[in-house]
Design a protein around this motif. Structure first.
Motif, PDB file in Angstrom:
ATOM      1  N   ASP A 206      -1.474 -25.762  41.340  1.00  0.00           N
ATOM      2  CA  ASP A 206      -2.908 -25.520  41.242  1.00  0.00           C
ATOM      3  C   ASP A 206      -3.438 -24.675  42.395  1.00  0.00           C
ATOM      4  N   GLY A 207      -2.656 -23.658  42.761  1.00  0.00           N
ATOM      5  CA  GLY A 207      -3.104 -22.746  43.805  1.00  0.00           C
ATOM      6  C   GLY A 207      -2.895 -23.236  45.211  1.00  0.00           C
ATOM      7  N   VAL A 208      -2.313 -24.419  45.392  1.00  0.00           N
ATOM      8  CA  VAL A 208      -2.051 -24.948  46.734  1.00  0.00           C
ATOM      9  C   VAL A 208      -0.744 -24.353  47.256  1.00  0.00           C
ATOM     10  N   THR A 209      -0.778 -23.827  48.460  1.00  0.00           N
ATOM     11  CA  THR A 209       0.401 -23.195  49.042  1.00  0.00           C
ATOM     12  C   THR A 209       1.501 -24.225  49.289  1.00  0.00           C
ATOM     13  N   ALA A 210       2.717 -23.886  48.901  1.00  0.00           N
ATOM     14  CA  ALA A 210       3.844 -24.793  49.106  1.00  0.00           C
ATOM     15  C   ALA A 210       4.183 -24.908  50.583  1.00  0.00           C
ATOM     16  N   ALA A 211       4.646 -26.081  50.978  1.00  0.00           N
ATOM     17  CA  ALA A 211       5.093 -26.281  52.352  1.00  0.00           C
ATOM     18  C   ALA A 211       6.386 -25.499  52.575  1.00  0.00           C
ATOM     19  N   VAL A 212       6.567 -25.027  53.795  1.00  0.00           N
ATOM     20  CA  VAL A 212       7.771 -24.283  54.143  1.00  0.00           C
ATOM     21  C   VAL A 212       8.634 -25.143  55.056  1.00  0.00           C
ATOM     22  N   ARG A 213       9.860 -25.323  54.682  1.00  0.00           N
ATOM     23  CA  ARG A 213      10.796 -26.094  55.493  1.00  0.00           C
ATOM     24  C   ARG A 213      11.678 -25.148  56.293  1.00  0.00           C
ATOM     25  N   ARG A 214      11.995 -25.567  57.512  1.00  0.00           N
ATOM     26  CA  ARG A 214      12.825 -24.762  58.404  1.00  0.00           C
ATOM     27  C   ARG A 214      14.160 -25.485  58.637  1.00  0.00           C
ATOM     28  N   TYR A 215      15.223 -24.706  58.631  1.00  0.00           N
ATOM     29  CA  TYR A 215      16.556 -25.260  58.846  1.00  0.00           C
ATOM     30  C   TYR A 215      17.277 -24.439  59.913  1.00  0.00           C
ATOM     31  N   HIS A 216      17.957 -25.134  60.796  1.00  0.00           N
ATOM     32  CA  HIS A 216      18.843 -24.472  61.743  1.00  0.00           C
ATOM     33  C   HIS A 216      20.250 -24.415  61.153  1.00  0.00           C
ATOM     34  N   HIS A 217      20.944 -23.311  61.397  1.00  0.00           N
ATOM     35  CA  HIS A 217      22.333 -23.154  60.978  1.00  0.00           C
ATOM     36  C   HIS A 217      23.219 -23.049  62.214  1.00  0.00           C
ATOM     37  N   CYS A 218      24.270 -23.844  62.253  1.00  0.00           N
ATOM     38  CA  CYS A 218      25.240 -23.777  63.350  1.00  0.00           C
ATOM     39  C   CYS A 218      26.332 -22.778  63.000  1.00  0.00           C
ATOM     40  N   SER A 219      26.606 -21.860  63.901  1.00  0.00           N
ATOM     41  CA  SER A 219      27.633 -20.852  63.643  1.00  0.00           C
ATOM     42  C   SER A 219      29.036 -21.342  63.973  1.00  0.00           C
ATOM     43  N   PHE A 220      29.149 -22.516  64.614  1.00  0.00           N
ATOM     44  CA  PHE A 220      30.474 -23.040  64.955  1.00  0.00           C
ATOM     45  C   PHE A 220      31.051 -23.883  63.827  1.00  0.00           C
ATOM     46  N   CYS A 221      30.226 -24.779  63.246  1.00  0.00           N
ATOM     47  CA  CYS A 221      30.752 -25.683  62.228  1.00  0.00           C
ATOM     48  C   CYS A 221      30.071 -25.530  60.872  1.00  0.00           C
ATOM     49  N   GLY A 222      29.048 -24.676  60.775  1.00  0.00           N
ATOM     50  CA  GLY A 222      28.417 -24.420  59.497  1.00  0.00           C
ATOM     51  C   GLY A 222      27.388 -25.442  59.058  1.00  0.00           C
ATOM     52  N   THR A 223      27.056 -26.402  59.920  1.00  0.00           N
ATOM     53  CA  THR A 223      26.082 -27.424  59.552  1.00  0.00           C
ATOM     54  C   THR A 223      24.675 -26.833  59.486  1.00  0.00           C
ATOM     55  N   ARG A 224      23.894 -27.298  58.525  1.00  0.00           N
ATOM     56  CA  ARG A 224      22.480 -26.944  58.429  1.00  0.00           C
ATOM     57  C   ARG A 224      21.658 -28.220  58.544  1.00  0.00           C
ATOM     58  N   TRP A 225      20.612 -28.179  59.379  1.00  0.00           N
ATOM     59  CA  TRP A 225      19.764 -29.356  59.522  1.00  0.00           C
ATOM     60  C   TRP A 225      18.298 -28.939  59.639  1.00  0.00           C
ATOM     61  N   ALA A 226      17.425 -29.795  59.110  1.00  0.00           N
ATOM     62  CA  ALA A 226      15.994 -29.513  59.101  1.00  0.00           C
ATOM     63  C   ALA A 226      15.391 -29.737  60.481  1.00  0.00           C
ATOM     64  N   VAL A 227      14.385 -28.927  60.822  1.00  0.00           N
ATOM     65  CA  VAL A 227      13.683 -29.054  62.097  1.00  0.00           C
ATOM     66  C   VAL A 227      12.190 -28.977  61.834  1.00  0.00           C
ATOM     67  N   PRO A 228      11.373 -29.588  62.710  1.00  0.00           N
ATOM     68  CA  PRO A 228       9.923 -29.500  62.537  1.00  0.00           C
ATOM     69  C   PRO A 228       9.452 -28.057  62.608  1.00  0.00           C
ATOM     70  N   SER A 229       8.497 -27.698  61.792  1.00  0.00           N
ATOM     71  CA  SER A 229       8.018 -26.313  61.757  1.00  0.00           C
ATOM     72  C   SER A 229       7.104 -25.983  62.924  1.00  0.00           C
ATOM     73  N   MET A 230       6.426 -26.967  63.488  1.00  0.00           N
ATOM     74  CA  MET A 230       5.394 -26.687  64.474  1.00  0.00           C
ATOM     75  C   MET A 230       5.906 -26.635  65.909  1.00  0.00           C
ATOM     76  N   ALA A 231       6.886 -27.458  66.253  1.00  0.00           N
ATOM     77  CA  ALA A 231       7.327 -27.548  67.646  1.00  0.00           C
ATOM     78  C   ALA A 231       8.361 -26.481  67.972  1.00  0.00           C
ATOM     79  N   CYS A 232       8.277 -25.925  69.182  1.00  0.00           N
ATOM     80  CA  CYS A 232       9.302 -24.990  69.646  1.00  0.00           C
ATOM     81  C   CYS A 232      10.606 -25.759  69.815  1.00  0.00           C
ATOM     82  N   PRO A 233      11.691 -25.310  69.211  1.00  0.00           N
ATOM     83  CA  PRO A 233      12.955 -26.046  69.328  1.00  0.00           C
ATOM     84  C   PRO A 233      13.560 -25.985  70.715  1.00  0.00           C
ATOM     85  N   SER A 234      13.076 -25.059  71.555  1.00  0.00           N
ATOM     86  CA  SER A 234      13.644 -24.919  72.887  1.00  0.00           C
ATOM     87  C   SER A 234      12.873 -25.737  73.926  1.00  0.00           C
TER      88      SER A 234
END
Length: 308
Positions: A206-234
């Motif tokens: 109904d015209g409401v913008t969908a939420a956007v999820r953020r995922y980090h990808h590890c280049s060593f083991c290939g794991t993907r995990w969700a992270v908060p969209s608002m906080a700086c991960p560093s």
């Protein structure tokens, strides 16, 4: 252990999907053509090895895994990955052949590696088994002993370790287990994220913008995990105005996310604009121009916060 039966940490692209994505990237960014032409067979070989990897990760019940993650401890720091050395050596042999066929520089590097192996100056088996994100000195030491560039040694080693550690990650992380992990470091191996992926959650109505999820990808083991969209991960900043981004109109699926407080950045891919699953190696390889853009703004790559 047949990795095709493991619980999936993140969808993995097939070789055909990789080839199609590579073709699209070369058409959009022809400057990466030579690199993609070389690395694509390496990436495809990693995919083909999924059913050949031999690893018997330590069997740990879900309660222990959940407890370890709740403490903020990457699983590899507590549990044995059980990777079979012969499995790594077999892939090591195949990857050296691919590198040898790459170009004269890589062929020369492989010759030096094999000379060091024959003399006993370099032992690939323990070197491969000891690889961890926090043990980067292993690459520098081996490169010095053999006499080749660190980047070549690191790339060859990662080509072998990634499919093995991806198998371990899929065995340890059952579906939904990572939903409460919110740290910057990889929950499996403790490595830094190599890429960020965004995905709409499909909830727009109904015209409401969908939420956007953020995922980090590890280049060593290939794991993907969700992270908060608002906080700086560093640095963890949630201050209004600190979350910023850079992009170009020509590449709507790519951007740089950075924090105005700590000046750390991540390369971000819009997963909804890429057909099929994201392949972290291919996307990292073909977004080096984003790193140049970030350096021009005096930004630095993400740094894993010290949580001690």
């Amino acid at each position: 252990m047949d990795c095709s039966t493991c619980s999936t940490v993140t969808p993995a692209p097939t070789a055909d999907q990789l080839r199609r994505r590579a073709k699209t990237i070369i058409q959009a960014r022809p400057g990466y053509g030579e690199m993609v032409t070389f690395y694509l067979p390496v990436f495809c070989r990693q995919v083909e090895w999924r059913d050949r990897v031999i690893a018997h990760p330590e069997q740990v019940d879900e309660t222990d895994l959940r407890s370890t993650l709740s403490e903020g401890t990457p699983l590899a720091q507590r549990f044995d990955p059980g990777i079979a050395v012969q499995s790594m050596l077999d892939l090591w042999t195949e990857m050296k052949a691919l590198f040898r066929a790459g170009n004269k520089v890589l062929a020369h590097a492989v010759e030096w590696i094999e000379t060091a192996e024959a003399s006993g100056a370099f032992l690939p088996a323990p070197w491969l088994l000891e690889q961890r994100p926090e043990r980067s000195a292993l690459v520098a030491e081996a490169s010095y002993v053999i006499g080749i560039e660190e980047t070549i040694m690191a790339t060859l080693g990662r080509a072998v370790t990634l499919p093995h550690w991806s198998c371990v990650a899929r065995a340890w992380v059952v579906n939904g287990l990572l939903k409460h992990w919110r740290r910057c470091a990889c929950p499996v191996c403790g490595g830094p994220p190599g890429l960020v992926e965004t995905r709409g959650d499909g909830s727009a109505r109904d015209g409401v913008t969908a939420a956007v999820r953020r995922y980090h990808h590890c280049s060593f083991c290939g794991t993907r995990w969700a992270v908060p969209s608002m906080a700086c991960p560093s640095c963890g900043s949630t201050r209004k105005g600190d979350a910023r981004y850079l992009f170009t109109r020509e590449e709507p699926e790519l951007r740089i996310d950075y924090c105005a407080s700590c000046h750390r950045y991540s390369k971000t891919v819009d997963g909804d604009k890429i057909p099929g699953p994201v392949h972290v190696g291919l996307e990292m390889l073909t977004t080096a121009h984003l790193d140049v853009m970030a350096r021009d703004k005096d930004l630095q790559p993400l740094e894993i916060p010290n949580t001690d």
